[in-house]
Design an enzyme around this catalytic site. Structure first.
Site, PDB file in Angstrom:
ATOM      1  CG  ASP A  57       5.989  -4.390  43.725  1.00  0.00           C
ATOM      2  OD1 ASP A  57       4.964  -4.224  43.020  1.00  0.00           O
ATOM      3  OD2 ASP A  57       6.707  -5.404  43.666  1.00  0.00           O
ATOM      4  CG  PHE A  58       4.450  -0.575  50.285  1.00  0.00           C
ATOM      5  CD1 PHE A  58       4.077   0.688  50.701  1.00  0.00           C
ATOM      6  CD2 PHE A  58       4.995  -1.451  51.219  1.00  0.00           C
ATOM      7  CE1 PHE A  58       4.244   1.088  52.026  1.00  0.00           C
ATOM      8  CE2 PHE A  58       5.170  -1.068  52.539  1.00  0.00           C
ATOM      9  CZ  PHE A  58       4.799   0.215  52.946  1.00  0.00           C
TER      10      PHE A  58
END
Length: 312
Positions: free
Chosen positions: A67-68
């Site tokens: 994830d970011f």
């Protein structure tokens, strides 16, 4: 902690066929949007221009995703054959991954298996988020399993927090974040699944980190351990006061645990892998369902996007 930049790309494993980078938090792996001035793909092109492959869309074959907001170990295959061998390990659930996290509250059990089924949230305003079975708007929930071991209890900015080691036994979107939230112990700094009171705006990042990765390909065992970012010397807001389980002991058990044997036509990418070893008796791993057509199609799509080069 310094923010991510084009220059501060940390490499924790390198061979002829693979790189493992220690991804910075709040950095996307790749993006088709010109406004994204900093991505992992751009960092790699800046650091290793000679390794970029013009026959691939992104220049580098990322073997999996983070994830970011999540930092930590991310594997990059440097050629088509290496990408295919990594894909096979992921498909056969032979990859070992473990994460570190700071979660809200003091978890009383020293270890547990979280088993909430996870589906997509169809509630208005919650698009692109996940939810657990039984909650309003939860569509197509699938079996999901996470092994959790408590490492320390302490305070973060004065609030009670537990430091935990997490191993996902399945690979659902946002699985660790959803499971911790459903347990009543959301990850510190998680703006999507954290506490609704606005407290998660205060931490400078989401406290989830991909700590350990092992991909036992046929040619080599890609193994990487990244530095622990959740220590008081790096973040003065984190103040541990009770040691529950030493991290180094768990890492040693992880490193010496045998890899699952390779299989022909084995379980698909969404079937459970082996649970995290640790002290005491752990519950038996969940049953491995046969690979479905949708899972097989997902595998083929993954391989086409990340591993294959054009025939011409």
């Amino acid at each position: 902690m310094e923010p991510g930049s084009m220059e501060n790309l940390s490499i924790v494993y390198r061979s002829r066929d693979f790189l493992v980078v220690n991804k910075h938090w709040d950095v996307r792996i790749d993006s088709k949007t010109w406004r994204e001035t900093l991505t992992l793909q751009k960092q790699l092109r800046h650091r290793f221009p000679e390794l970029a492959d013009p026959d691939t869309y992104y220049g580098f074959r990322f073997c999996h995703q983070l994830d970011f907001s999540t930092s930590g170990a991310l594997c990059v295959a440097l050629n088509k054959a290496a990408a295919g061998s990594a894909y096979k390990c992921f498909k056969e659930r032979r990859v070992t991954k473990a994460y570190l996290a700071l979660v809200r509250g003091h978890i009383q059990e020293s270890r547990m298996t979280i088993s909430y089924a996870i589906g997509r949230n169809s509630t208005e305003g919650r698009a692109h988020t996940m939810c657990i079975e039984g909650t309003q708007g939860c569509e197509n929930p699938k079996p999901s399993f996470t092994e959790l071991v408590v490492l320390e209890h302490g305070l973060y900015a004065g609030d009670p927090v537990s430091k935990v080691l997490l191993q996902p036994l399945t690979g659902r979107t946002h699985q660790l974040r959803v499971h911790c939230s459903a347990l009543g112990h959301p990850i510190v700094g998680d703006l999507t699944y954290g506490q609704a009171s606005g407290r998660e705006d205060q931490p400078f990042r989401m406290m989830l980190h991909a700590f350990y990765l092992r991909i036992p390909t046929q040619a080599e065992c890609v193994e990487a351990r990244t530095p622990d970012p959740f220590v008081p010397t790096l973040d003065a807001s984190w103040s541990p006061h009770t040691l529950v389980q030493p991290l180094d002991q768990l890492v040693q058990v992880l490193r010496t645990a045998p890899d699952p044997e390779p299989t022909e036509g084995g379980p698909g990418p969404c079937s459970p892998s082996m649970p995290l070893p640790g002290p005491g008796q752990h519950p038996p791993p969940p049953a491995k369902p046969p690979e479905t057509e949708a899972q097989r199609a997902s595998c083929l799509q993954w391989l086409s996007e990340w591993a294959l080069e054009p025939d011409n």
